[in-house]
Design a protein around this motif. Structure first.
Motif, short mmCIF file in Angstrom:
data_model
loop_
_atom_site.label_atom_id
_atom_site.label_comp_id
_atom_site.label_asym_id
_atom_site.label_seq_id
_atom_site.Cartn_x
_atom_site.Cartn_y
_atom_site.Cartn_z
N GLY A 1 -6.10 18.04 3.58
CA GLY A 1 -5.11 17.82 4.62
C GLY A 1 -5.16 16.48 5.29
N VAL A 2 -6.04 15.58 4.84
CA VAL A 2 -6.15 14.26 5.45
C VAL A 2 -5.33 13.26 4.65
N ASP A 3 -4.59 12.40 5.35
CA ASP A 3 -3.78 11.39 4.68
C ASP A 3 -4.66 10.46 3.86
N VAL A 4 -4.16 10.10 2.67
CA VAL A 4 -4.86 9.16 1.79
C VAL A 4 -3.99 7.91 1.67
N MET A 5 -4.54 6.76 2.04
CA MET A 5 -3.81 5.50 1.97
C MET A 5 -4.33 4.68 0.80
N ASP A 6 -3.45 4.29 -0.08
CA ASP A 6 -3.83 3.48 -1.25
C ASP A 6 -3.87 2.02 -0.83
N ALA A 7 -5.07 1.44 -0.79
CA ALA A 7 -5.24 0.05 -0.35
C ALA A 7 -5.57 -0.86 -1.53
N GLY B 1 -1.71 11.11 19.35
CA GLY B 1 -2.61 12.22 19.16
C GLY B 1 -4.05 11.86 19.43
N GLY B 2 -4.97 12.71 18.95
CA GLY B 2 -6.39 12.51 19.18
C GLY B 2 -6.99 11.59 18.15
N PRO B 3 -8.34 11.51 18.12
CA PRO B 3 -9.03 10.66 17.15
C PRO B 3 -8.59 10.96 15.72
N GLY B 4 -8.51 9.93 14.89
CA GLY B 4 -7.90 10.07 13.58
C GLY B 4 -8.84 10.47 12.47
N SER B 5 -8.24 10.99 11.43
CA SER B 5 -8.92 11.29 10.17
C SER B 5 -8.08 10.69 9.07
N ILE B 6 -8.70 9.90 8.20
CA ILE B 6 -7.94 9.21 7.16
C ILE B 6 -8.88 8.84 6.03
N VAL B 7 -8.30 8.70 4.83
CA VAL B 7 -9.02 8.22 3.66
C VAL B 7 -8.36 6.92 3.21
N ILE B 8 -9.12 5.84 3.14
CA ILE B 8 -8.64 4.57 2.61
C ILE B 8 -9.18 4.47 1.19
N ASP B 9 -8.27 4.40 0.23
CA ASP B 9 -8.66 4.50 -1.18
C ASP B 9 -8.36 3.21 -1.92
N ASN B 10 -9.13 2.96 -3.00
CA ASN B 10 -8.92 1.83 -3.91
C ASN B 10 -9.05 0.48 -3.23
N ALA B 11 -9.77 0.40 -2.11
CA ALA B 11 -9.90 -0.85 -1.37
C ALA B 11 -11.14 -1.61 -1.82
N MET C 1 0.85 -1.18 0.00
CA MET C 1 0.00 0.00 0.00
C MET C 1 0.89 1.23 0.00
N THR C 2 0.59 2.20 -0.84
CA THR C 2 1.40 3.41 -0.92
C THR C 2 0.58 4.58 -0.47
N GLU C 3 1.26 5.63 -0.04
CA GLU C 3 0.58 6.83 0.40
C GLU C 3 0.58 7.82 -0.76
N THR C 4 -0.60 8.16 -1.27
CA THR C 4 -0.68 8.94 -2.49
C THR C 4 -0.29 10.38 -2.29
N LYS C 5 -0.16 10.84 -1.04
CA LYS C 5 0.28 12.21 -0.82
C LYS C 5 1.78 12.37 -1.03
N GLY C 6 2.48 11.25 -1.22
CA GLY C 6 3.89 11.32 -1.56
C GLY C 6 4.81 11.51 -0.39
N SER C 7 4.37 11.29 0.83
CA SER C 7 5.25 11.43 1.99
C SER C 7 6.30 10.35 1.96
N SER C 8 7.44 10.64 2.54
CA SER C 8 8.53 9.68 2.55
C SER C 8 8.22 8.56 3.53
N THR C 9 8.97 7.45 3.40
CA THR C 9 8.79 6.32 4.31
C THR C 9 9.04 6.74 5.74
N TRP C 10 10.07 7.55 5.97
CA TRP C 10 10.40 8.00 7.32
C TRP C 10 9.23 8.79 7.92
N LEU C 11 8.64 9.65 7.14
CA LEU C 11 7.52 10.44 7.64
C LEU C 11 6.29 9.58 7.89
#
Length: 417
Positions: free
Chosen positions: A68-74, A22-32, A1-11
Motif C-alpha cells: 500500500g505504499v507509493d513506489v516512485m521510479d527514480a 497528512g501525517g508523516p510519510g511512507s514511500i519507496v524510492i526505486d531505481n535511484a 520519474m514515473t509512478e510504478t503503481k500506475g496512478s494517473s497524473t491527476w491522482l
C-alpha cells in the motif's frame, strides 16, 4: 520519474497535496542512484521510508516495500541525505519566507540561535518545524564551539598572533570588519598549518564559513541555470543586499590573501582527519548559501564528495544529531533530496533539486514555490489552526493551477510524476 503503481497524473498531484496535509510519510524510492552519506553508493538502489523513518536501503531484492505504499521510479536520478546548516543567521531564519526558501533549495535542518521576540524581548524559537507536513527546515541549536569566531581557526590564530580588539584609524563598522578579516595574514603561515594538522589529527570539528570570507574578498556573482528558483527576485534581491561596498585595492589584496590562508588551513585540517561541516551565517540568500559553501570547500581542496559529507554527515555530527540524520540509514529520519545529476562529479549539481523528502513526505519545489510564496506564514508555523487552514488552501491551489504545475515540471527536464 514515473509512478510504478500506475496512478494517473491527476491522482499524483492530489496525492502531493494530501501528503502536505497528512501525517508523516511512507514511500519507496526505486531505481535511484543512492549516496547514503556513509561512503556507500547504491546504483539502481531502493530507499524505503515508513512513517517518516528509513526502514531499508540497498538493492531492490533486499528491500521489500510494505503493501500500500507509493513506489516512485527514480531511474536516472540521484538521492542524497538532506542538507544541514550548522549555523544560519538568526535574522534570516526567523523570517518565514527565508526558512521556506532554504527548505525548497534542499536544507532540511538549520541550526539558528534563539532571537528576541518583540515587543517584550523574550526568547523566540527559530522558525522551522519537525512536522513533515510543514515545508521548512527542522530547527536545531548551534553548538557552543560554532558560536566562537572562526572556531578552531581562531584558536590557532590566537596562538600565533593576538587578535587585538583595536582596529584601523578609521573605525566604521565596515572598516573594522575588513581589519578583522584580513589581519591573520600577519600570522606565521607554517605555524598555522602545523596547528591545522594537529587539530585535525585530534578529530576536532570546524565549520569555516568560507563563503562569508569569499564574499568579503571578492564580489559575488549569482550562478544561473542550475535551479530556476535562484532567478526569482526574492533571491537576487537578498544577494544584492549582501554585496559589500567597494574596497580599496589594498583592502582587496589583504582580504584575498587572508582567504588563501583560511583555505590552506581548511585543506590541511581536513586532510589530517578533522571534521569539516557547513555553516553559512546568513551569507547570501537562504538555501543558496549552503550550496555555495560546499563549492567554497571544494575550492579550498576538498573533493565534491567530501563537501557533500560536510553538509550532511559531518554537519549532523557537529550538531550532535548523527543518530537521527546526516546519512540515510535504517532508523534515521527520511530526509533526503532527489537530484538530477551526480554531485560527486561537480558539487554545484546539488542545486539541481527535483524533489525534497522530509520525513518521507515528498515536496516539489517549483509547485510549492508558486503556490505558497505570497503567504507562506500559515504553512511554516506549528500552530494547528494555521496548519489546517493553510493545508486546505495548498490543496485547493494545487488543483486550480494544475496546468501550471505541468509546465513547471517540464521545465526541470525529465518528468517526475
Amino acid at each position: 520519474m514515473t509512478e510504478t503503481k500506475g496512478s494517473s497524473t491527476w491522482l499524483a498531484v492530489l496525492a502531493l497535496g494530501l501528503a502536505a496535509c497528512g501525517g508523516p510519510g511512507s514511500i519507496v524510492i526505486d531505481n535511484a542512484n543512492i549516496l547514503d552519506g556513509t561512503g556507500a553508493a547504491w546504483p539502481n538502489g531502493r530507499l524505503v521510508v515508513v512513517d517518516g523513518v528509513v526502514t531499508c536501503l540497498g538493492a531492490a531484492a533486499d528491500c521489500a516495500g510494505p503493501a500500500g505504499v507509493d513506489v516512485m521510479d527514480a531511474d536516472g536520478f540521484w538521492v542524497v541525505p538532506g542538507l544541514i546548516d550548522v549555523m544560519d543567521a538568526a535574522g534570516e531564519q526567523s523570517e518565514e519566507q527565508a526558512a521556506y526558501l532554504a527548505f525548497l533549495l534542499g536544507v532540511t535542518t538549520a541550526a539558528v540561535p534563539e532571537v528576541p521576540a518583540a515587543p517584550d524581548g523574550g526568547p523566540r524559537p527559530p522558525t522551522g518545524s519537525e512536522d513533515a507536513r510543514i515545508p521548512a527546515p527542522r530547527p536545531a541549536i548551534p553548538p557552543d564551539p560554532a558560536l566562537r569566531p572562526f572556531g578552531v581557526f581562531g584558536d590557532a590564530i590566537a596562538a600565533t598572533i593576538p587578535m587585538a580588539t583595536s582596529g584601523p584609524p578609521s573605525r566604521t563598522p565596515r572598516d573594522l570588519r575588513v581589519f578583522a578579516r584580513s589581519r591573520w595574514v600577519q600570522a606565521d603561515r607554517e605555524a598555522l598549518l602545523d596547528s591545522a594538522r594537529a587539530m585535525g589529527a585530534r578529530g576536532l570539528a570546524f565549520a569555516p564559513q568560507l563563503l562569508e570570507q569569499e564574499r568579503w574578498a571578492a564580489p559575488y556573482r549569482l550562478p544561473h541555470g542550475m535551479n530556476r528558483l535562484l532567478e526569482h527576485p526574492m533571491v537576487t534581491e537578498r544577494i544584492q543586499d549582501r554585496l559589500l561596498p567597494g574596497r580599496t585595492p589594498a583592502e582587496a589584496e589583504q582580504l584575498d590573501a587572508a582567504l588563501d590562508v583560511l583555505r590552506d588551513f581548511v585543506r590541511e585540517f581536513h586532510a589530517a582527519g578533522g571534521s569539516v561541516s557547513t555553516a553559512t551565517d546568513g551569507a547570501l540568500a537562504p538555501g543558496l548559501a549552503l550550496h555555495e559553501e560546499m563549492d567554497a570547500l571544494v575550492t579550498a581542496g576538498l573533493s565534491p564528495e567530501d563537501a557533500l559529507y560536510a553538509a550532511t554527515r559531518e554537519a549532523a555530527r557537529t550538531l550532535g544529531l548523527e543518530s537521527s540524520r546526516g546519512t540515510l540509514e535504517p532508523g534515521k529520519l527520511g530526509d533526503f533530496l532527489i537530484l538530477e545529476s551526480d554531485p560527486r562529479v561537480d558539487i554545484s549539481l546539488t542545486q539541481t533539486v527535483s524533489r525534497i523528502g522530509k520525513g518521507g513526505v515528498l515536496y516539489d519545489p517549483p509547485t510549492l514555490f508558486d503556490a505558497l510564496l505570497d503567504n507562506p506564514g500559515s504553512r511554516v508555523s506549528d500552530n494547528p489552526l494555521r496548519l489546517f487552514v493553510g493545508s486546505g488552501v495548498l490543496l485547493l491551489t494545487l488543483l486550480l493551477f494544475w496546468r501550471g504545475v505541468r509546465r513547471h515540471r517540464r521545465s526541470l527536464g525529465p518528468r517526475l510524476l
